[in-house]
Design a protein around this motif. Sequence first.
Motif, PDB file in Angstrom:
ATOM      1  N   VAL A 187      -4.961   2.197  12.925  1.00  0.00           N
ATOM      2  CA  VAL A 187      -4.120   3.462  12.144  1.00  0.00           C
ATOM      3  C   VAL A 187      -3.815   4.039  13.807  1.00  0.00           C
ATOM      4  O   VAL A 187      -2.685   4.664  13.297  1.00  0.00           O
ATOM      5  N   GLU A 188      -5.132   4.101  14.659  1.00  0.00           N
ATOM      6  CA  GLU A 188      -3.509   4.630  15.891  1.00  0.00           C
ATOM      7  C   GLU A 188      -2.450   3.997  16.111  1.00  0.00           C
ATOM      8  O   GLU A 188      -1.578   4.503  16.777  1.00  0.00           O
ATOM      9  N   ILE A 247       0.880  -1.166   0.333  1.00  0.00           N
ATOM     10  CA  ILE A 247       0.193   0.017  -0.077  1.00  0.00           C
ATOM     11  C   ILE A 247       0.605   1.462   0.168  1.00  0.00           C
ATOM     12  O   ILE A 247       1.677   1.490   0.945  1.00  0.00           O
ATOM     13  N   GLU A 248       1.102   2.505  -0.820  1.00  0.00           N
ATOM     14  CA  GLU A 248       1.223   3.576  -1.284  1.00  0.00           C
ATOM     15  C   GLU A 248       0.293   4.428  -1.229  1.00  0.00           C
ATOM     16  O   GLU A 248      -0.277   4.520  -2.168  1.00  0.00           O
ATOM     17  N   GLY A 250       3.826   6.333   3.138  1.00  0.00           N
ATOM     18  CA  GLY A 250       2.941   7.324   2.631  1.00  0.00           C
ATOM     19  C   GLY A 250       3.974   8.053   3.073  1.00  0.00           C
ATOM     20  O   GLY A 250       4.672   8.352   3.755  1.00  0.00           O
ATOM     21  N   LEU A 251       3.659   9.356   1.706  1.00  0.00           N
ATOM     22  CA  LEU A 251       5.116  10.499   2.221  1.00  0.00           C
ATOM     23  C   LEU A 251       4.135  11.309   1.665  1.00  0.00           C
ATOM     24  O   LEU A 251       2.775  12.140   0.703  1.00  0.00           O
ATOM     25  N   GLU A 296      -7.209   9.986   7.305  1.00  0.00           N
ATOM     26  CA  GLU A 296      -8.114  10.140   6.398  1.00  0.00           C
ATOM     27  C   GLU A 296      -8.299   9.558   4.976  1.00  0.00           C
ATOM     28  O   GLU A 296      -9.528   9.685   4.394  1.00  0.00           O
ATOM     29  N   VAL A 297      -6.892   9.216   4.868  1.00  0.00           N
ATOM     30  CA  VAL A 297      -6.764   8.396   3.203  1.00  0.00           C
ATOM     31  C   VAL A 297      -6.297   7.077   3.656  1.00  0.00           C
ATOM     32  O   VAL A 297      -6.911   5.926   3.401  1.00  0.00           O
ATOM     33  N   LEU A 298      -5.317   6.563   4.027  1.00  0.00           N
ATOM     34  CA  LEU A 298      -4.686   5.344   4.187  1.00  0.00           C
ATOM     35  C   LEU A 298      -5.429   4.744   4.941  1.00  0.00           C
ATOM     36  O   LEU A 298      -5.759   2.925   4.436  1.00  0.00           O
TER      37      LEU A 298
END
Length: 328
Positions: free
Chosen positions: A320-321, A154-155, A234-235, A184-186
Amino acid sequence: MDRVDGIGLGIIGYGIMGERLLRAALGPGAGSVSVCGVWDPSPAAMARLAESFPEIPRFESVAALIETCTCIYVASPPAAHLDHARAALAAGKALFCEKPLAVDVAQARAFVRDADAAGMRAAVNFPFASSLAVDQLEAWMTDGTLGALREADIEVGFAAWPRPWQEDAAAWLDRRLQGGFTREVLSHFLFLALRLVGPAALGPASVRYPVDGASERAIAAELTCGTIPVRVRGLVGETETPDTNGFTLHGSNGAIRLRDWAIAERLVDGAWQPAPDAIPQEEARPITLARQLAKVAAMARGEPQDLASLSEALAVQELVEAILASGE
């Protein structure tokens, strides 16, 4: 306003997502639900609604809106999600909520426990549950095109955060409490990994917070979904594209991927080849939202559907958290 099969949808929050779903409900999703009204605490948001859609009732309180509708769509900033969700639960209404369920994992767990105990009709808005491109990925996973799944990637990448069209919401979208691209996105791609690959265990992870008080600018994590390794990256700031993303599945017969939200592709002779009916996100979004709304109506009637469940959304939020907690 006439109801469609008795399913009146009330919208809490008239920001980007609230307006997007309203437009879908008035357009391609009009056969599934009818919008019985909107509430937003911002006078500017309500004025914008009145100018664009004067026919849509504007409510002065959340309580009045909830009383009127069959199903409540919560599209407020995340810190307010649980207050509205609990109000819907107390009123016996169906709930369609934006992710995450809450900004606090323990509170989200408590709400899911209470909602499940009450038999609440509820789901969370992860649109990949109704994506035609995801349907194509699943077909390739089952028809032998992919073969045995071996690993996944996943990128996500952004020129800046928030993205240009989200700048009006930067006050919360670029803060650690509620915002950041991981939430929000990932989170959408983590939902997809959990649904297509399996339950996730988090391995090594890292997060960079180079701007004091602001949300993350880079993350890296290693997951194991079932028995399958999933690499997550993610970047912000290392691409000129406002929003780029990819979810790639590697199998014994080759590779397939979802690119830029809506394009299903498979690797053929070393080159990525889109599915014959692939369409870009601008064209795919209204179709996806119409399919989501059809499922929202089914959910509100207590009928089977495959929207993201509260437990799925909670699993995504916990993941996520946990990733964000590994930050420097």
